[in-house]
Design a protein around this motif. Sequence first.
Motif, short mmCIF file in Angstrom:
data_model
loop_
_atom_site.label_atom_id
_atom_site.label_comp_id
_atom_site.label_asym_id
_atom_site.label_seq_id
_atom_site.Cartn_x
_atom_site.Cartn_y
_atom_site.Cartn_z
N GLN A 84 26.30 -5.41 55.12
CA GLN A 84 25.61 -4.73 54.04
C GLN A 84 24.41 -5.56 53.59
N ALA A 85 23.52 -4.94 52.83
CA ALA A 85 22.35 -5.64 52.31
C ALA A 85 21.93 -4.99 51.00
N LYS A 86 21.36 -5.81 50.13
CA LYS A 86 20.85 -5.34 48.85
C LYS A 86 19.41 -5.82 48.70
N TYR A 87 18.52 -4.91 48.36
CA TYR A 87 17.11 -5.23 48.19
C TYR A 87 16.72 -5.06 46.73
N SER A 88 15.48 -5.43 46.39
CA SER A 88 15.02 -5.24 45.01
C SER A 88 15.08 -3.76 44.64
N GLN A 89 14.92 -2.90 45.65
CA GLN A 89 15.11 -1.47 45.44
C GLN A 89 15.92 -0.92 46.61
N GLY A 90 17.15 -0.52 46.36
CA GLY A 90 17.96 0.11 47.39
C GLY A 90 19.00 -0.81 48.00
N THR A 91 20.06 -0.20 48.48
CA THR A 91 21.14 -0.90 49.19
C THR A 91 21.59 -0.07 50.37
N TRP A 92 22.27 -0.70 51.33
CA TRP A 92 22.88 0.04 52.41
C TRP A 92 24.13 -0.67 52.91
N ILE A 93 24.99 0.10 53.54
CA ILE A 93 26.21 -0.42 54.19
C ILE A 93 26.20 0.12 55.62
#
Length: 491
Positions: free
Chosen positions: A87-96
């Motif tokens: 998974q990853a988390k950005y300043s705007q948005g996330t995904w799995i």
Amino acid sequence: MFVTSLSYFFLLVVLTITSCEEFNLYGEAGQAYALEIDVGHPAQKLSVLVDTGSTTLAIASYARKDSNKYFRSKNSTTSYNSEREVQAKYSQGTWIGHLISDFVKFPSLPKVPEVRCDIALITKSHKFFMNGSGWQGLLGLAYLPVGAWGENVVVGSWLDSVEKALNKAMSFQLKLCGVKSSTNATHYGNFEMLDDDTASLNRNVEFRTPILRKRWYEVGVLSIRVVTNRSTTVTNMTSNITKVTGDTGDIDQESCIKLNEEKSIVDSGTTNIRLPDVLFREVVNELRNAAQTSNMLILDEFWYHGEAACWPEPQEWSLPSITIDLLSTEADNQYFSLEIPPKNFMRVVTARNNSGEGGSVSEFCYKLGLEAGGKETVLGYTAMEGLQVLFNRSAGWIGWYPSDCGPNVRITGPYNISTSLLSLCQLTKPVPDVAVSIKAAQWTLCAISIIAAAVLIYLLAPCIKMMVATPLPMSQQISLSQAALVEQEAT
């Protein structure tokens, strides 16, 4: 979606025909710069954003409301699924998603070999894919520590795979040109890979800023100022570079510390120049006052809330430039400046020239390329358009020099002050390599393990002594061990 794909096709054809240089980056307003990629065997053509703010190559593996284009791993004969979740988390948005490996090739980079590398297949996302986006994923170009994560898994990067295949360190260069004209919101540019030796010999790169920490491309942003008076500077119009040496009072310690309090990074995957909240308001207030002085009627919603402002004709801006001061690699008391013209930060988001078509009205809309960022500073692609930016990953510096396309950005300096900027701004000292810190952590862990083992042996010594003094019958020891061996072989 068919119309969107067709428009991108025609865009690439036009850029190839009308340009003496083959541009391989493109994108619509606010969507950063995308690059075409071939994934798997047989190759599936997709588009990925060129992102210096992340590390992992991450691609959609499912259809979305605005797009049915994604990577179908079952159609690739070379795809290997690790079945591990990442998974990853950005300043705007996330995904799995889950981690696979497959072959990757960039058609516009003929000197870069096809490599097998880690790919994160996105199975679920939140506020990650923008509506109408013409891209299906991200090409992360940062360092390993900011890659996607999962339990007991390390996600490698495409860049690391290329370096391993070529057996040498590689740099990359971004030339971001912005929009082609005031009547077109589509932007274009060029992405190029270079070996580090070639990058270091580039004589055009006279100004370099050190990468302070090899996670993101973290640099020393010393100040961001609104410049209204240029009379004190002498410009070399041929090279678009001004050289000045001597003491200057432009660096304010309090502002400098605020800019770097959390982190200051160069991020091609972010659109705007993001500033700490207090400094954002100061800069925007000055721009707003300058606009009012010039009798430009622009509402506060544009300046402070990110809303668009529209006119029936393209705008020629008479606003002052924004100057970004960056720490130099030459000395810790030296810096240089990027002078960003209003064409960069008054971003075109809509350009429709409908005059004469059934009485319809033309519309040209703009958004401010600045935003509040809490405590962090991010130089998004708004700060990079009109420049060529060279990222030398192994040597740990970013080089800046004027481009032959895009807005007329000026680079001035070098400037010297009488004290260390590392100390004045409380900057992190440059770290030679991430591997050094990893190796140090390994040695530390090893030392802790040895100490823990010694303590354990000391505590268990009485029990061991008792066992030695009164051993179990030999036959019982043999039968137990033999039974365990047989059971192990049977399983």
